[in-house]
Design a protein around this motif. Structure first.
Motif, short mmCIF file in Angstrom:
data_model
loop_
_atom_site.label_atom_id
_atom_site.label_comp_id
_atom_site.label_asym_id
_atom_site.label_seq_id
_atom_site.Cartn_x
_atom_site.Cartn_y
_atom_site.Cartn_z
N GLU B 243 0.86 -1.18 0.00
CA GLU B 243 0.00 0.00 0.00
C GLU B 243 0.90 1.24 0.00
N GLU B 244 0.32 2.34 -0.40
CA GLU B 244 1.11 3.57 -0.51
C GLU B 244 1.79 3.95 0.80
N ASN B 245 1.05 3.76 1.91
CA ASN B 245 1.61 4.19 3.20
C ASN B 245 2.74 3.27 3.68
N GLN B 246 2.90 2.15 3.04
CA GLN B 246 4.00 1.24 3.41
C GLN B 246 5.29 1.59 2.66
N VAL B 247 5.15 2.38 1.62
CA VAL B 247 6.28 2.51 0.68
C VAL B 247 7.18 3.69 1.05
N GLN B 248 8.43 3.42 1.18
CA GLN B 248 9.42 4.48 1.44
C GLN B 248 9.67 5.27 0.16
N ASP B 249 9.58 6.58 0.27
CA ASP B 249 9.82 7.49 -0.86
C ASP B 249 11.25 7.29 -1.41
N THR B 250 11.38 7.37 -2.71
CA THR B 250 12.71 7.15 -3.33
C THR B 250 13.64 8.36 -3.19
N LEU B 251 13.14 9.48 -2.66
CA LEU B 251 13.91 10.73 -2.54
C LEU B 251 14.20 11.34 -3.90
N PHE B 252 13.45 10.87 -4.91
CA PHE B 252 13.70 11.36 -6.26
C PHE B 252 13.44 12.86 -6.37
N ALA B 253 12.35 13.33 -5.73
CA ALA B 253 11.97 14.74 -5.88
C ALA B 253 12.90 15.67 -5.12
N THR B 254 13.61 15.16 -4.11
CA THR B 254 14.42 16.02 -3.26
C THR B 254 15.92 15.85 -3.47
N VAL B 255 16.36 14.64 -3.84
CA VAL B 255 17.79 14.36 -3.98
C VAL B 255 18.13 13.87 -5.38
N GLY B 256 17.26 13.04 -5.93
CA GLY B 256 17.53 12.44 -7.23
C GLY B 256 17.99 11.00 -7.07
N ASN B 257 18.22 10.32 -8.18
CA ASN B 257 18.74 8.96 -8.14
C ASN B 257 20.24 9.04 -7.88
N THR B 258 20.65 8.56 -6.71
CA THR B 258 22.05 8.75 -6.31
C THR B 258 22.92 7.52 -6.55
N GLY B 259 22.38 6.52 -7.28
CA GLY B 259 23.23 5.39 -7.65
C GLY B 259 23.53 4.47 -6.48
N THR B 260 24.81 4.20 -6.24
CA THR B 260 25.20 3.21 -5.22
C THR B 260 24.61 3.49 -3.84
N PRO B 261 24.63 4.72 -3.33
CA PRO B 261 24.06 4.92 -2.00
C PRO B 261 22.54 5.00 -1.99
N SER B 262 21.89 4.99 -3.17
CA SER B 262 20.47 5.30 -3.24
C SER B 262 19.61 4.48 -2.29
N ALA B 263 19.70 3.14 -2.39
CA ALA B 263 18.87 2.29 -1.55
C ALA B 263 19.22 2.49 -0.08
N LEU B 264 20.51 2.66 0.22
CA LEU B 264 20.93 2.84 1.61
C LEU B 264 20.39 4.15 2.18
N LEU B 265 20.36 5.17 1.33
CA LEU B 265 19.86 6.47 1.75
C LEU B 265 18.37 6.36 2.08
N MET B 266 17.65 5.62 1.27
CA MET B 266 16.22 5.40 1.53
C MET B 266 16.03 4.67 2.85
N LEU B 267 16.92 3.71 3.11
CA LEU B 267 16.81 2.96 4.36
C LEU B 267 17.05 3.88 5.56
N VAL B 268 18.01 4.79 5.42
CA VAL B 268 18.24 5.75 6.50
C VAL B 268 16.98 6.57 6.75
N ALA B 269 16.37 7.04 5.66
CA ALA B 269 15.14 7.84 5.80
C ALA B 269 14.05 7.03 6.48
#
Lengths: 390, 474, 546
Positions: B243-269
């Motif tokens: 469901e939408e409320n379960q999904v962690q935002d990709t940070l695309f709108a605020t940071v962009g696709n950051t490659g290698t750290p991307s998934a880790l950054l989402m996990l931090v968030a």
């Protein structure tokens, strides 16, 4: 320890025109300064028994002096002590004569800066690859301006106005000197509104990059009158070196330099000066930037600490003031060919004390002081000369 | 149980609005903005920042390994993890490794760290990931890519996030790539890339790990799943049943696709918002996929004081123009600055690395005076060779005096902010200030230190410290 | 216990004799030959070859991980281990990772693979390494580097060599590097790179390992570690650890060249080819730190003898052709000298020419150093010590550029030295310098300089210094010892320090504190410095005495 006072005398000096001397090389500058000094002293080049040459970046070894002048196999020493280099050449010459080793020696300082393609002195001059990356001279002296204004409660506008008055004064004096690099007056508005070089310092707060040379002939005081009626005597020479770049010095306050205080203390003590503001007739100090001149007023005991502004506003240091400072226009008008500056200043005090300064002449000048401050900043030299013994 | 003891993140101070890029080239603008590393930053300096954030308040003595993951390492031959470990003052007897070539290298390094701790060959390992990838100017990818770093501390005590299971899939596909000679990311046709690369692999890995553990989407508080762009990410999580409320935002709108750290950054968030007991499905992509099942413990409360993603997002400045972005990434040739060329010396940098990289000052054992750089003879009392080394890298200082130096910047805006920083009221540190607008500089303002890349003297990267206004938090 | 279960190697078919480089560029040729990857090979293909060799007779289904180590990945962003695993048909649910950045990426990958297996996250992991580094044309690296690969399969079943322990250190160092923009290998000054990098860190890791596991040098059948570009360092680096030459594994320099991140593993494969059950092997690798391992060979080794490995790959090759004395003796007695070893006349005469007719040993070294003196007035000196040394003469002389300008300069003497000597002798009241001066330190920047100084300072008659040199006049035991400390020849010439370094020796000699170099009853010592070119130089001449 003994004092240098009245042990040696200067019997001849020379100084080139200062400026962007595109058509002249270092050898030309050396020859012009030396031969004016020979002529002024009335000596033959072969009378020189030893020589000291000061340059920071325009030559190596004594050979840089002996080759253009063809000094035949006499001892020539190259000295370097940053912006105090010119003074350092004179200082070593004086001590050698005072020791009795030599009777007639030459001290010459020169710098040929306008062959590098750079407008200023360059950037990042430290020896370590990263420690002083992008350090500049105006950037460093701007630290003093920022902190001095903050410490003594001046707004940036008040601060800039105060140091601008120093630029106006020095440009005025320089306009009266035929050998100066800049020979035009500037207005307070021009100085304040000039493009920023390193905030809060603007273009007219900085001295220019210049070529030039100056020279002195030094003999024992006892022999001086054999050469001329009006020799100038060395009254005191003080030199002080700091222990660590101020930028990293714990507790350094950025409003004053201990080396200035210590070098002037030594010189005053040797010369027997108690109240410098009263006793000194004329001073040429190291105004590489206008703010530098402001703190020098305090460091050398001309103004009370934190209150140099009052003297600036009162016109104390103008040609007509109580203690004229930069009667020749200073580094502001002459620029700063590093190895030459200390001797260029001494050239002015020498001429003032001989009464040969025409429209700039200061009445009854008896004691003249010159001062250089070198490094970023770590070394200071104060030289005091007088026109009579005792 | 082995797991994540702490997390940290770094997002550069500067952001570029995507509409600014579109304005330059014409054409459509994606929504939001991307994070842009300053011109003095690279993957090493960003990883250092994230590692400092991650180790805030943690005793470094027990950390005996550091892994670095990036596809934009500043070196082909010289270990970046050693440089970062030296900056963090970790000592010599440690495990170091650089993981590269793959956007999944961050989770690959994470798994290697879990293995090493489990196998008993290390107690605590820092896993850092950073990327600063370039897209062709004018391409749509240029609007997508952002720069950032993330860091996790892996260990077996005080675990804030337990790792219950992990699964890796390897998949050879040339969907998004750079050869050794490429400066810019290349892509094959978009629909194929999404369908056979990202979507298929992540779905397969996520489904397999859920199935293996008898779990469904409903069992998770959060799904932290890498997404190269919002659309393919949304489609994938929907297919996985979240469901939408379960999904962690990709940070695309605020940071962009950051490659290698991307998934880790989402996990931090996600962890910034997580509560004890939360289950998290975590997955990354790149030539295959890694999937993890994570369980948050009550220790999570202990590490909430990180700058992480939230606070780094809050402290920012928008770049004034696309031209600035080009100059930050060296994509335009500015007037040559011959007078600024740094000299370099491998010998000097090696001999002085304690103070150049580890930021050590000398503290006199006789009079207590602290001086930077290290002085063998004390400035205060002249005691010879009688000092302890202390690090100033995490110290907060104040700006004692400054200048806005146009000569040092060779006339190129903005001026260099020459700074004298005071620590503990006495120690002075001369450096440049970064990540600050010149008109914001004031005497006595608070500052902190940050490692930056100064120049390429002697043909290697010369790193040194600058100061900056403190970022949010910490 | 986790260990190596199989090995494989790869060396490209083509070799280039290092003589060919000499033929192309001139200069000199290192001995032997190097392996050269074909134009259609790269690190991925070579690592694949080695891995396939390693997989001989092994079911791909049993391998559930592949790690790839290199510093010459053909991609910046795309996983090479995934490519190689597809070539090996390893299936999808496997662990893959690319390790880069360091020349010990190979051993770092091995350590990670061990962790994964020990942690139960994988059963069997292939570690494959390859490198194809470029040295700039006409440079040393071009000759020394080679291309190749190696693969080791790690697991718990069928172990041919158990990994009994490991030890790692990390050390940030820009000795040999390539930035992200570099094509060719870069390096800093070779002695510093080797002394403070390889030669300092590798032995530290090896002795750390032996200490951790309480092992002695004699406990190992074979010692396998990689070499820097300068092959002479290989054997020397563990000299202090007392391994026999027979224990050291050949670093493949003569046959393959330095293969970077693959070298240590290739050497290990070569060692395993010859190993017997029960052998203990020390295995180490250097690169921004060092890794060291203890291995123990098991009887299973006999089952993997059929690999191409290193031996067979070496045997199959095709050659490519390209189309297109005295001072040193004194210095050896001085613990502060830069060079402390004696040399023979033959070495001096046979040394490489630097600027004919001057050879290597005619020149002084480039050194760092400092010296200092405290000076007081003569009348105050005895307040400080009983044996102060007094300055008798202190003269400098600067020439007016005659060397270049004069039409009569003879290029056999230095006028400034002669005149500085005259002035100093006059000041010190010396009429016969050869008799009255007890010893001298002069400016022997080059051997010819010292010879002419002997004449300019009137120690020898003009044009006849040769007779004095042959008679040994200036040796430690001669009439007038010159350079008792070894001179610039042995101390090198840290420019600002040399004059005071000479004075330091005169000071020690006059006080009788020069140890084995002590001259009997010296009365007057002379030091001489010159800077610049003959005829346009500064010469100082100082005389000190008791």
């Amino acid at each position: 320890m003994e004092s240098i006072r009245d042990k040696v005398a200067i019997i001849g000096m020379g100084c080139t025109k200062f400026g962007e001397l595109w058509e002249k090389g270092a050898d030309d500058l050396i020859i012009e300064a030396a031969y004016e000094a020979y002529e002024d002293a009335g000596i033959d080049p072969n009378d020189i028994q030893a020589a000291w040459v000061g340059t920071v970046a325009s030559g190596m070894m004594g050979e840089c002096l002996s080759t253009p002048l063809k000094l035949r196999n006499i001892p020539v020493t190259h000295v370097e002590n940053a912006c105090a280099t010119g003074h350092e050449a004179l200082r070593n010459a004086c001590f050698a004569v005072a020791s009795g080793m030599y009777d007639i020696v030459l001290a010459l300082g020169f710098e040929k800066l306008k062959d590098t393609g750079l407008g200023g002195l360059g950037i990042g001059r430290g020896l370590h690859p990263t420690l002083e990356m992008r350090r500049t001279a105006p950037g460093t002296f701007a630290f003093i301006a920022t902190r001095y204004f903050h410490t003594y409660g001046l707004t940036p506008e008040q601060g800039k106005q105060t140091i601008a008055k120093i630029a106006v004064k020095n440009h005025h004096n320089g306009s009266l000197h035929p050998k100066a690099h800049f020979r035009r007056e500037v207005t307070l508005e021009q100085v304040i509104n000039a493009p920023i070089i390193a905030w809060p310092l603007g273009l007219f707060d900085c001295c220019p990059t210049t070529d030039g040379a100056a020279a002195a002939i030094v003999v024992p005081a006892a022999m001086a009158k054999k050469f001329r009626e009006d020799p100038i005597y060395i009254k005191g020479i003080g030199l002080s070196s700091a222990q660590l770049l101020p930028h990293f010095r714990p507790n350094f306050g950025w409003t004053s330099f201990t080396v200035n205080k210590e070098a002037s203390r030594q010189a005053y003590e040797q010369a027997g000066i108690k109240d410098p503001r009263k006793e000194i007739s004329v001073a040429c100090v190291h105004d590489c930037f206008t703010i530098t001149e402001l703190v020098i007023y305090e460091d050398l005991g001309f103004s009370p600490v934190g209150r140099a502004k009052e003297d600036v506003d009162a016109g104390t240091f103008t040609l007509e003031g109580e203690l004229p400072i930069q009667s020749d226009g200073g580094l502001k008008s002459f620029g700063h060919p590093i190895g030459a500056s200390g001797l260029r200043m001494t050239y002015e005090t020498y001429k003032q004390l001989q009464g040969k300064c025409d429209v700039r002449q200061i009445k009854n000048a008896r004691l003249g002081l010159s001062h250089t401050l070198g490094g970023p900043p770590q070394v200071s030299c104060v030289t005091i000369v007088g026109n009579s013994l005792g | 149980m082995i797991g994540i003891r702490s997390y940290g993140a770094y997002i550069p101070y500067y952001r570029l609005s995507r509409s600014e890029i579109a304005k330059t080239w014409g054409g459509p603008a994606l929504p939001g903005e991307k994070a842009v590393a300053n011109q003095d930053e690279d993957s090493i300096t960003m990883a250092v920042e994230a590692a400092f954030d991650c180790t805030r308040g943690i005793d470094g003595a027990n950390i005996d390994g550091l892994f670095f993951a990036s596809t934009t390492s500043p070196y082909k031959e010289k270990q970046c993890s050693t440089i970062i470990a030296t900056v963090l003052d970790m000592g010599k007897e440690i495990r170091t490794a650089d993981f590269a070539d793959c956007l999944r290298a961050g989770t690959t390094a994470l798994r290697a760290a879990l293995d090493a701790v489990k196998a008993g060959s290390a107690r605590n390992i820092l896993v850092t990931a950073a990327d600063c990838r370039l897209a062709y100017p004018y391409s749509m990818l240029e609007q997508s890519l952002g720069d950032a770093a993330a860091c996790f501390l892996i260990g077996d005590s005080d675990v804030a996030v337990e790792i219950e299971d992990c699964l890796s899939l390897s998949y050879e596909i040339t969907d998004v790539w750079r050869t050794d000679e490429d400066d810019f990311v290349r892509e094959w046709e978009e629909r194929w890339v999404t369908m056979y690369g990202y979507s298929q692999n992540v779905e397969e890995a996520a489904s397999a790990i859920m199935k293996r553990n008898g779990l469904t989407a409903r069992d998770f508080a959060k799904a932290v799943i890498y997404g190269p762009d919002p659309r393919s990410h949304a489609a994938l999580v929907r297919r996985l049943g979240f469901e939408e409320n379960q999904v962690q935002d990709t940070l695309f709108a605020t940071v962009g696709n950051t490659g290698t750290p991307s998934a880790l950054l989402m996990l931090v968030a996600a962890l910034e918002e997580a509560k004890a007991g939360d289950s998290i499905l975590f997955a990354s992509y790149g030539d295959g996929a890694d999937a993890f099942i994570l369980k948050v413990t009550e220790q999570i409360e202990r590490i909430k004081e990180r700058r992480g993603v939230k606070r780094h997002l809050a402290s920012k400045a928008l770049l004034s123009s696309y031209g600035k972005y080009l100059s930050f990434r060296n994509l335009v040739q500015l007037p040559p600055q011959a007078s600024l060329r740094g000299t370099g010396s491998a010998t000097i940098m090696w001999r002085t690395k304690n103070w150049v990289l580890s930021c050590h000052a000398s503290k006199c054992r006789k009079c207590g005076l602290i001086t930077y750089p290290i002085q063998r003879v004390c400035y205060g009392c002249q005691a010879k060779d009688d000092y302890d080394e202390i690090s100033l890298s995490r110290e907060k200082g104040t700006l004692f005096t400054f200048s806005l130096d146009n000569l040092a910047s060779a006339g190129i805006n903005p001026p260099i902010i020459q700074s004298v920083v005071r620590f503990q009221g006495a120690t002075q540190f001369y450096c440049m200030m970064t990540d600050c607008e010149p008109n914001e500089v004031r005497v006595d303002m608070p500052v902190e230190m940050t490692l930056r890349r100064l120049h390429e003297g002697a043909n290697f990267h010369n790193y040194f410290w600058k100061c900056r206004p403190p970022r949010e938090g910490g | 216990m986790v260990g190596i279960t199989s090995y494989g190697g790869y060396i490209p078919l083509h070799r280039l004799s290092r003589e060919e480089f000499f033929r192309a560029w001139g200069g000199f040729a290192m001995p032997g030959e190097r392996a050269v990857a074909n134009f259609d090979e790269d690190s991925v293909t070579m690592a694949t070859e080695a891995a396939i060799d390693c997989m001989k007779g092994i079911d791909p289904k049993t391998v559930d991980g592949l790690f790839f180590a290199t510093t010459t990945s053909p991609y910046r962003e795309k996983q090479c281990s995934a490519i190689i695993s597809v070539a090996l048909d390893l299936g999808r649910e496997i662990r893959t990772a690319d390790f880069t950045g360091s020349l010990r990426a190979g051993t770092i990958a091995i350590a990670s693979a061990m962790d994964a297996i020990n942690a139960g996250a994988a059963k069997s992991i292939m570690v494959t390494a390859a490198d194809l580094r470029l040295g700039a044309p006409a440079g040393d690296f071009e000759q020394a580097l080679g291309d190749g690969g190696a693969a080791l399969l790690l697991g718990e079943k069928g172990v041919i060599a158990t990994i009994e322990g490991s030890y790692s250190i990390s050390d940030d160092f820009s000795g040999v590097w390539r930035s992200d923009a570099d094509t060719f290998v870069r390096t800093w000054e070779d002695r510093m790179v080797l002394d403070e990098g390889y030669s300092a860190v590798l032995p530290e890791a090896i002795s750390g390992l032996m200490k951790k596991y309480n092992l002695a040098p004699g406990d190992f059948a074979k010692v396998v570690y990689d070499t820097p570009t300068d092959i002479r360092r290989h054997a020397r680096v563990t000299g202090g650890l007392k391994f026999d030459a027979a224990q050291l594994q050949d670093p493949l320099f003569m046959t393959v060249g330095n293969t970077g991140a693959a070298l240590a593993m290739m050497m290990l494969v070569a060692a395993l080819e010859e190993a017997k059950p029960g052998d203990r092997i020390l295995f180490a690798s250097y690169g921004n730190g060092a890794d060291a391992f203890v291995l123990q060979v098991t009887p299973e080794i006999e089952k993997v003898r059929d690999r191409r490995g290193i031996k067979n790959h070496l045997a199959s090759k095709r050659m490519l052709a390209l189309i297109p004395v005295r001072s040193h003796h004194n210095g050896s007695l001085n613990p502060k000298a830069h060079y402390q070893r004696e040399i023979t006349m033959e070495q001096v005469l046979g040394a490489p020419i630097i600027a004919w007719p001057l050879g290597l040993f005619d020149c002084c070294g480039v050194s760092d150093g400092a010296a200092a003196a405290i000076v007081v007035r003569a009348e105050d000196a005895k307040k400080f010590r009983e044996d102060p040394v007094y300055v008798k003469a202190l003269q400098i002389c600067v020439g007016p550029g005659e060397g270049q300008l004069s039409t009569v300069y003879d290029y056999t003497h230095v006028e400034e030295t002669y005149r500085a000597g005259l002035a100093a002798y006059a000041e010190a009241g010396i009429s016969d310098p050869r008799k009255e001066i007890s010893m001298a330190e002069v400016h022997d920047c080059f051997s010819i300089t010292e010879a002419t100084i002997m004449e300019d300072l009137q120690f020898s008659p003009r044009g006849r210094v040769k007779e004095d040199l042959e008679a040994g006049t200036f040796t430690l035991e001669g009439d007038l010892p010159v350079q008792p400390d070894g001179g610039l020849k042995c101390f090198g010439h840290p420019i600002g320090a040399s004059g005071l370094r000479m004075m330091y020796e005169m000071y020690l000699q006059l006080q009788g504190r020069a140890g084995p170099r002590q001259i009997k009853n010296p009365q007057l010592g002379l030091t001489h410095n010159m800077g610049g070119q003959p005829g346009a130089c500064t010469v100082s001449c100082l005389i000190v005495g008791l």
